[in-house]
Write an enzyme that holds these catalytic residues in place. Sequence first.
Site, PDB file in Angstrom:
ATOM      1  N   HIS A  98     -27.347   2.994  -8.140  1.00 58.81           N
ATOM      2  CA  HIS A  98     -28.492   1.810  -8.190  1.00 58.81           C
ATOM      3  C   HIS A  98     -27.736   0.536  -7.661  1.00 58.81           C
ATOM      4  O   HIS A  98     -26.753   0.371  -8.367  1.00 58.81           O
ATOM      5  CB  HIS A  98     -29.090   1.633  -9.276  1.00 58.81           C
ATOM      6  CG  HIS A  98     -30.154   2.759  -9.691  1.00 58.81           C
ATOM      7  ND1 HIS A  98     -31.325   2.633 -10.537  1.00 58.81           N
ATOM      8  CD2 HIS A  98     -30.391   4.036  -9.023  1.00 58.81           C
ATOM      9  CE1 HIS A  98     -32.019   3.644 -10.522  1.00 58.81           C
ATOM     10  NE2 HIS A  98     -31.634   4.566  -9.703  1.00 58.81           N
ATOM     11  N   TYR A 226     -35.169  -3.948 -17.424  1.00 60.36           N
ATOM     12  CA  TYR A 226     -35.129  -4.594 -19.027  1.00 60.36           C
ATOM     13  C   TYR A 226     -36.168  -5.579 -18.849  1.00 60.36           C
ATOM     14  O   TYR A 226     -35.973  -6.509 -18.242  1.00 60.36           O
ATOM     15  CB  TYR A 226     -33.813  -5.037 -19.265  1.00 60.36           C
ATOM     16  CG  TYR A 226     -32.630  -3.917 -19.130  1.00 60.36           C
ATOM     17  CD1 TYR A 226     -32.064  -3.462 -17.765  1.00 60.36           C
ATOM     18  CD2 TYR A 226     -32.161  -3.419 -20.215  1.00 60.36           C
ATOM     19  CE1 TYR A 226     -31.083  -2.644 -17.843  1.00 60.36           C
ATOM     20  CE2 TYR A 226     -30.736  -2.550 -20.217  1.00 60.36           C
ATOM     21  CZ  TYR A 226     -30.436  -2.415 -18.953  1.00 60.36           C
ATOM     22  OH  TYR A 226     -29.498  -1.349 -18.863  1.00 60.36           O
ATOM     23  N   PRO A 318     -27.361  -0.625 -27.446  1.00 60.18           N
ATOM     24  CA  PRO A 318     -27.467   0.231 -25.975  1.00 60.18           C
ATOM     25  C   PRO A 318     -27.969  -0.877 -24.813  1.00 60.18           C
ATOM     26  O   PRO A 318     -27.872  -0.389 -23.616  1.00 60.18           O
ATOM     27  CB  PRO A 318     -28.454   1.318 -26.052  1.00 60.18           C
ATOM     28  CG  PRO A 318     -29.199   0.928 -27.370  1.00 60.18           C
ATOM     29  CD  PRO A 318     -28.298  -0.194 -28.293  1.00 60.18           C
ATOM     30  N   LYS A 322     -23.295   0.188 -22.336  1.00 54.99           N
ATOM     31  CA  LYS A 322     -21.860  -0.141 -22.408  1.00 54.99           C
ATOM     32  C   LYS A 322     -21.247   1.385 -23.133  1.00 54.99           C
ATOM     33  O   LYS A 322     -19.891   1.587 -23.261  1.00 54.99           O
ATOM     34  CB  LYS A 322     -21.356  -1.121 -22.801  1.00 54.99           C
ATOM     35  CG  LYS A 322     -21.564  -2.407 -21.717  1.00 54.99           C
ATOM     36  CD  LYS A 322     -20.951  -2.182 -20.792  1.00 54.99           C
ATOM     37  CE  LYS A 322     -20.933  -2.785 -19.496  1.00 54.99           C
ATOM     38  NZ  LYS A 322     -21.450  -2.330 -18.414  1.00 54.99           N
ATOM     39  N   TYR A 409     -22.189  -5.833 -15.864  1.00 58.33           N
ATOM     40  CA  TYR A 409     -23.249  -4.653 -15.994  1.00 58.33           C
ATOM     41  C   TYR A 409     -22.397  -3.640 -15.308  1.00 58.33           C
ATOM     42  O   TYR A 409     -22.638  -2.474 -15.831  1.00 58.33           O
ATOM     43  CB  TYR A 409     -24.614  -5.133 -15.548  1.00 58.33           C
ATOM     44  CG  TYR A 409     -25.515  -3.941 -15.921  1.00 58.33           C
ATOM     45  CD1 TYR A 409     -25.998  -3.803 -16.959  1.00 58.33           C
ATOM     46  CD2 TYR A 409     -26.006  -3.013 -14.768  1.00 58.33           C
ATOM     47  CE1 TYR A 409     -27.265  -2.701 -17.244  1.00 58.33           C
ATOM     48  CE2 TYR A 409     -26.729  -1.897 -14.829  1.00 58.33           C
ATOM     49  CZ  TYR A 409     -27.467  -1.938 -16.216  1.00 58.33           C
ATOM     50  OH  TYR A 409     -28.386  -0.815 -16.301  1.00 58.33           O
TER      51      TYR A 409
END
Length: 426
Positions: A98, A226, A318, A322, A409
Amino acid sequence: MRKSRTLDRKSGSRPSSTISESLVSRTRTQVVIVGAGPAGLLLGQLLHRVGIDAVILERRSAEYVLGRIRAGVLEQGTVEVLDCAGASARLRKEGLIHDGVGIGFEGRRHRIALKQLVGKAVTVYGQTELTRDLMEARAASGCTSIYEAEDVALHGWGGASPKVTYRRNGATHEIACDFIAGCDGYHGVCRASIPADKSRVFEHVYPFGWLGVLADVPPPWSELVYANSERGFALASLRSPTRVRCYVQCSLDDRVENWSDTRFWDEFRRRIGEEVADRVVTAPSIEKSIAPLRSFVVEPLRFGRLFLAGDAAHIVPPTGAKGLNLAVSDVYYLHEALRDHYRDRSEIPLDEYSARCLRRIWKAERFSWWMTRQLHLFPGDAFARRMQVTELEYLFESAAAQASMAENYVGLPFEPAAASARTQVA
Ligand code: FAD
Ligand code: PHB
């Protein structure tokens, strides 16, 4: 009859008569690894590849370990460590790369272009699959893993001759070793064996949990989303081209039984934003669970001949994806420290392990805390809401803010080992 298993928590040792009474076997290895989650299995493989013997002790069965549905997003550095471990063939073939990730806010989806911003992507590949690959790699290498090991107990980690005992099928076994690696997760025995005055704990518990659902349906989103919504957080994730993993924020006292599939998908649609909601195809859940959210770090990570790694040493909420990735960087550092120790007969690599890990751990803790603060509903905190709105508006307007989020990220780079081989992984 077994005697009392009371451990002298000051010295990390136990009177030898307590161990020997009912022993049926006594063996030796270089490293005993407690826990066959991703941290323990990966450490076993990395050590095997550099010629260090290890035995893995796991209290559950292999099937039970494989049945736990957890993380799904791997950093590029994590994938490269799996290459080093010789366990990445299926991941390289089936993992979904991704290049971006979505943030849903006020009904709209904003894309953070990871690859474009920082030149790296993430790989979607379930922790279950990764664990299966590591189990298969270990079986192929002929190394010993002992599942259903009960009452694992550590002895003498404060001195030069540690031992680990466990029971299996009613018999007690003892393994002498040079080092013990505590890869036994948040509820394990290794961290619990350390006297309170030898460590410092940092903890923050969030006032909510995540309700997660796994369902066999092709994901109608091509990248994770998200979402910050006034009804609470939601996450649209996936495991494969035919399987979705979705979450909604729930209260800490909520129960899975309160959430029929219909209720879950209705709530998920309301939170995830119109653009995605209109395309959601529901399916019966094949797994549904609630996880509390917590930030936790223990310092240091080394206690004599005992080293902590992965969830045994730290927990992140979460939201930043990570947890699993940090477990991987810890054991990568630990395998380097042990390799260099055996090669150079030096204590320096072992001494450096804790501080080297903690620098990366705290940065991941910061990012996971930041993501959690920006995306969840904190009821009754109007100031926090204004801050969230301002942070998110700034993020969507500023290429610098997006680059900062993307850099974290996709995973911060691994630190080279100071006193030894300087192989940088990411
Ligand atoms: P674990 O996976 O916990 O493995 C530890 C192993 O040690 C287990 O197999 C356990 O059975 C064994 N063990 C424990 N005690 C003993 C003992 N006394 N003797 C022998 N063996 C023992 N991360 C994300 O990035 N995204 C997510 O969505 C996500 N969801 C999660 C949901 C839950 C419910 C949990 C608990 C964690 C989640 N995580 C997630 C975090 C991620 O899964 C962990 O960071 C990762 O599993 C850490 O791996 P580990 O090997 O350190 O620990
Ligand atoms: C998941 O797919 O389970 C997942 C993905 C990203 C996260 C957390 C969980 O941040």
